[in-house]
Scaffold this motif. Structure first.
Motif, PDB file in Angstrom:
ATOM      1  N   ALA A 117       0.839  -1.209   0.000  1.00 21.30           N
ATOM      2  CA  ALA A 117       0.000   0.000   0.000  1.00 21.30           C
ATOM      3  C   ALA A 117       0.871   1.255   0.000  1.00 21.30           C
ATOM      4  CB  ALA A 117      -0.919  -0.005   1.222  1.00 21.30           C
ATOM      5  N   VAL A 118       0.310   2.338  -0.543  1.00 15.16           N
ATOM      6  CA  VAL A 118       1.052   3.596  -0.643  1.00 15.16           C
ATOM      7  C   VAL A 118       0.180   4.762  -0.196  1.00 15.16           C
ATOM      8  CG1 VAL A 118       2.547   2.788  -2.514  1.00 15.16           C
ATOM      9  CG2 VAL A 118       0.359   3.894  -3.077  1.00 15.16           C
ATOM     10  N   ALA A 119       0.846   5.899   0.050  1.00 13.34           N
ATOM     11  CA  ALA A 119       0.132   7.123   0.407  1.00 13.34           C
ATOM     12  C   ALA A 119       0.798   8.308  -0.268  1.00 13.34           C
ATOM     13  CB  ALA A 119       0.142   7.326   1.928  1.00 13.34           C
ATOM     14  N   ALA A 120      -0.025   9.308  -0.606  1.00 15.11           N
ATOM     15  CA  ALA A 120       0.479  10.605  -1.066  1.00 15.11           C
ATOM     16  C   ALA A 120      -0.131  11.665  -0.160  1.00 15.11           C
ATOM     17  CB  ALA A 120       0.085  10.851  -2.525  1.00 15.11           C
ATOM     18  N   VAL A 121       0.709  12.611   0.262  1.00 14.95           N
ATOM     19  CA  VAL A 121       0.296  13.604   1.255  1.00 14.95           C
ATOM     20  C   VAL A 121       0.665  14.996   0.760  1.00 14.95           C
ATOM     21  CG1 VAL A 121       0.511  14.319   3.674  1.00 14.95           C
ATOM     22  CG2 VAL A 121       0.900  11.917   3.055  1.00 14.95           C
ATOM     23  N   HIS A 122      -0.262  15.937   0.916  1.00 16.23           N
ATOM     24  CA  HIS A 122       0.009  17.358   0.662  1.00 16.23           C
ATOM     25  C   HIS A 122       0.028  18.043   2.013  1.00 16.23           C
ATOM     26  CE1 HIS A 122      -1.985  21.429   0.333  1.00 16.23           C
ATOM     27  NE2 HIS A 122      -0.914  21.611  -0.410  1.00 16.23           N
ATOM     28  N   SER A 123       1.166  18.665   2.346  1.00 11.32           N
ATOM     29  CA  SER A 123       1.317  19.188   3.699  1.00 11.32           C
ATOM     30  C   SER A 123       2.030  20.530   3.696  1.00 11.32           C
ATOM     31  CB  SER A 123       2.088  18.154   4.545  1.00 11.32           C
ATOM     32  OG  SER A 123       2.168  18.540   5.883  1.00 11.32           O
ATOM     33  N   GLY A 124       1.252  21.608   3.609  1.00 10.46           N
ATOM     34  CA  GLY A 124       1.807  22.947   3.799  1.00 10.46           C
ATOM     35  C   GLY A 124       1.834  23.258   5.288  1.00 10.46           C
ATOM     36  N   TRP A 125       1.913  24.529   5.648  1.00 13.47           N
ATOM     37  CA  TRP A 125       2.021  24.774   7.093  1.00 13.47           C
ATOM     38  C   TRP A 125       0.736  24.387   7.811  1.00 13.47           C
ATOM     39  CZ3 TRP A 125      -0.949  27.758  10.216  1.00 13.47           C
ATOM     40  CH2 TRP A 125      -1.614  28.868   9.694  1.00 13.47           C
ATOM     41  N   ARG A 126      -0.410  24.629   7.177  1.00 12.34           N
ATOM     42  CA  ARG A 126      -1.668  24.255   7.844  1.00 12.34           C
ATOM     43  C   ARG A 126      -1.793  22.727   7.982  1.00 12.34           C
ATOM     44  NH1 ARG A 126      -3.108  28.793   4.969  1.00 12.34           N
ATOM     45  NH2 ARG A 126      -4.065  30.450   6.211  1.00 12.34           N
ATOM     46  N   GLY A 127      -1.439  22.027   6.910  1.00 11.42           N
ATOM     47  CA  GLY A 127      -1.506  20.567   6.961  1.00 11.42           C
ATOM     48  C   GLY A 127      -0.504  19.990   7.946  1.00 11.42           C
ATOM     49  N   THR A 128       0.652  20.647   8.040  1.00 11.36           N
ATOM     50  CA  THR A 128       1.673  20.190   8.986  1.00 11.36           C
ATOM     51  C   THR A 128       1.194  20.428  10.413  1.00 11.36           C
ATOM     52  OG1 THR A 128       3.370  20.678   7.340  1.00 11.36           O
ATOM     53  CG2 THR A 128       4.109  20.392   9.613  1.00 11.36           C
ATOM     54  N   ALA A 129       0.602  21.597  10.652  1.00  7.23           N
ATOM     55  CA  ALA A 129       0.037  21.871  11.980  1.00  7.23           C
ATOM     56  C   ALA A 129      -1.076  20.868  12.296  1.00  7.23           C
ATOM     57  CB  ALA A 129      -0.498  23.303  12.049  1.00  7.23           C
ATOM     58  N   VAL A 171       3.239  30.162  14.317  1.00  3.44           N
ATOM     59  CA  VAL A 171       3.745  29.499  15.524  1.00  3.44           C
ATOM     60  C   VAL A 171       2.585  29.218  16.481  1.00  3.44           C
ATOM     61  CG1 VAL A 171       5.429  29.611  17.401  1.00  3.44           C
ATOM     62  CG2 VAL A 171       5.876  30.830  15.261  1.00  3.44           C
ATOM     63  N   ASP A 172       1.714  30.219  16.630  1.00  2.00           N
ATOM     64  CA  ASP A 172       0.571  30.067  17.533  1.00  2.00           C
ATOM     65  C   ASP A 172      -0.342  28.926  17.083  1.00  2.00           C
ATOM     66  OD1 ASP A 172       1.568  32.187  18.927  1.00  2.00           O
ATOM     67  OD2 ASP A 172       0.126  33.662  18.175  1.00  2.00           O
ATOM     68  N   ALA A 173      -0.512  28.788  15.762  1.00  2.00           N
ATOM     69  CA  ALA A 173      -1.387  27.729  15.251  1.00  2.00           C
ATOM     70  C   ALA A 173      -0.821  26.348  15.579  1.00  2.00           C
ATOM     71  CB  ALA A 173      -1.565  27.882  13.740  1.00  2.00           C
ATOM     72  N   PHE A 174       0.498  26.198  15.523  1.00  2.00           N
ATOM     73  CA  PHE A 174       1.115  24.920  15.877  1.00  2.00           C
ATOM     74  C   PHE A 174       0.938  24.634  17.371  1.00  2.00           C
ATOM     75  CE2 PHE A 174       3.632  22.902  12.451  1.00  2.00           C
ATOM     76  CZ  PHE A 174       3.316  23.766  11.418  1.00  2.00           C
ATOM     77  N   ALA A 175       1.091  25.677  18.179  1.00  2.00           N
ATOM     78  CA  ALA A 175       0.908  25.499  19.623  1.00  2.00           C
ATOM     79  C   ALA A 175      -0.544  25.133  19.920  1.00  2.00           C
ATOM     80  CB  ALA A 175       1.314  26.773  20.361  1.00  2.00           C
ATOM     81  N   ALA A 176      -1.478  25.816  19.248  1.00  2.00           N
ATOM     82  CA  ALA A 176      -2.906  25.549  19.472  1.00  2.00           C
ATOM     83  C   ALA A 176      -3.276  24.136  19.025  1.00  2.00           C
ATOM     84  CB  ALA A 176      -3.751  26.578  18.729  1.00  2.00           C
ATOM     85  N   ALA A 177      -2.555  23.618  18.024  1.00  2.16           N
ATOM     86  CA  ALA A 177      -2.840  22.265  17.529  1.00  2.16           C
ATOM     87  C   ALA A 177      -2.284  21.187  18.460  1.00  2.16           C
ATOM     88  CB  ALA A 177      -2.273  22.088  16.120  1.00  2.16           C
ATOM     89  N   GLY A 178      -1.547  21.612  19.496  1.00  6.77           N
ATOM     90  CA  GLY A 178      -1.104  20.664  20.510  1.00  6.77           C
ATOM     91  C   GLY A 178       0.278  20.078  20.287  1.00  6.77           C
ATOM     92  N   HIS A 179       1.045  20.639  19.348  1.00  2.99           N
ATOM     93  CA  HIS A 179       2.403  20.121  19.168  1.00  2.99           C
ATOM     94  C   HIS A 179       3.259  20.499  20.374  1.00  2.99           C
ATOM     95  CE1 HIS A 179       1.669  18.816  15.081  1.00  2.99           C
ATOM     96  NE2 HIS A 179       1.038  19.951  14.870  1.00  2.99           N
ATOM     97  N   PRO A 180       4.118  19.572  20.818  1.00  2.12           N
ATOM     98  CA  PRO A 180       4.929  19.868  22.003  1.00  2.12           C
ATOM     99  C   PRO A 180       5.893  21.037  21.772  1.00  2.12           C
ATOM    100  CG  PRO A 180       5.501  17.707  21.043  1.00  2.12           C
ATOM    101  CD  PRO A 180       4.339  18.231  20.278  1.00  2.12           C
ATOM    102  N   ARG A 181       6.143  21.764  22.843  1.00  2.00           N
ATOM    103  CA  ARG A 181       6.974  22.963  22.757  1.00  2.00           C
ATOM    104  C   ARG A 181       8.361  22.654  22.179  1.00  2.00           C
ATOM    105  NH1 ARG A 181       5.579  28.104  22.284  1.00  2.00           N
ATOM    106  NH2 ARG A 181       7.485  28.544  21.155  1.00  2.00           N
ATOM    107  N   ASP A 182       8.934  21.528  22.576  1.00  2.00           N
ATOM    108  CA  ASP A 182      10.296  21.242  22.084  1.00  2.00           C
ATOM    109  C   ASP A 182      10.279  20.986  20.583  1.00  2.00           C
ATOM    110  OD1 ASP A 182       8.934  18.769  22.608  1.00  2.00           O
ATOM    111  OD2 ASP A 182      10.841  17.721  22.393  1.00  2.00           O
ATOM    112  N   ALA A 183       9.193  20.413  20.072  1.00  2.00           N
ATOM    113  CA  ALA A 183       9.091  20.197  18.627  1.00  2.00           C
ATOM    114  C   ALA A 183       8.936  21.531  17.913  1.00  2.00           C
ATOM    115  CB  ALA A 183       7.908  19.285  18.312  1.00  2.00           C
TER     116      ALA A 183
END
Ligand SMILES: [Zn+2]
Length: 267
Positions: A117-129, A171-183
């Motif tokens: 099986a395979v996957a294709a992903v589109h991930s800009g900053w919003r998708g990454t967050a 940066v705020d959007a990543f924090a709001a999405a719950g990504h850890p501070r060190d990441a």
């Protein structure tokens, strides 16, 4: 056209419809490529040639919405009547090319040696967050029984941290999405001081610019989802710095074309 050098796990091919970048590490698992400025991907004929290049008979493209939604196409299933709204596609159908389009965003391809099986992903900053890369790993596991520790990934050309200055809202959007501070501190170079340092009325303007390492953030998310670091290959190409070959929304605005990440399950 001179093609920029790429790390050893990648190589270029040139054909009548344009140059394409391939990941050698994915080759034994799944036919794969990243397109360049040519073809423009604006016609059915362009897509037919791309399909042919990966040995597929048909192609699934997405109405990309910068999220973590997944569309699954099982072997032999019909395609949806219109482009599904999603940023991740997974399939085990060897007649089908999965394609994501990007202009600075990360095109990311995944393959599972065990199930094919395979996957294709589109991930800009919003998708990454939003965690699109993780959503792809989870979908391959849920839908096809893939083990994350087996998966192999290729991260195609995207805007590099060299050219990707972003505002504090990102940066705020990543924090709001719950990504850890060190990441977050790792993904955003020159991380801003904590907001409390500034008086409330001047806080936003006073924070210094920061740069986002999109490819690194997606690599880290794959690792956090269980993909071994040694199975993740980065092309290292910055779209904004290779405009003769690639295309960049940051650099070219509305004139920017799109490149595509394309992958087909093995038969
Ligand atoms: Zn750059």
């Amino acid at each position: 056209m001179s093609l920029p050098p790429v790390p050893e796990p990648f190589y270029w091919t040139e054909s009548s419809w344009g140059a394409a970048l391939h990941c050698r590490a994915l080759d034994p698992l799944a036919a794969n490529l990243f397109t360049t400025r040519q073809p423009e991907l604006s016609t059915g004929e362009d897509w037919r040639r791309v399909c042919e290049a990966v040995g597929a008979e048909r192609v699934l493209t997405l109405a990309q919405v910068h999220g973590r939604g997944v569309v699954t196409i099982r072997r032999g299933s019909p395609l949806p009547p219109s482009r599904p709204e999603a940023d991740v596609a997974v399939s085990d159908d060897a007649s089908l090319a999965l394609a994501v389009r990007a202009a600075d965003c990360v095109p990311l391809l995944l393959a599972d040696p065990a199930t094919g099986a395979v996957a294709a992903v589109h991930s800009g900053w919003r998708g990454t967050a939003a965690g699109a890369a993780r959503a792809a790993v989870e979908a391959l596991a849920r839908e096809f029984g893939a083990q994350p520790g087996d998966l192999v990934a290729a991260i195609g050309p995207c805007i590099g941290s060299c050219c990707y200055e972003v505002g504090p809202d990102v940066v705020d959007a990543f924090a709001a999405a719950g990504h850890p501070r060190d990441a977050i501190d790792r993904w955003f170079l020159a991380p801003p001081p904590r907001r409390a340092v500034f008086p409330p009325d001047t806080g936003r303007e006073a924070r210094p610019p920061t740069r986002l390492d999109l490819a690194g953030a997606n690599r880290d998310q794959l690792i956090l989802a269980g993909v071994p670091e040694g199975h993740i290959y980065l092309s290292g190409l910055c779209t904004a710095m290779h405009l003769d070959v690639l295309t960049s929304y940051r650099a070219e605005k509305e004139r920017a074309g799109r490149i595509a990440g394309v992958i087909r399950a093995r038969s």
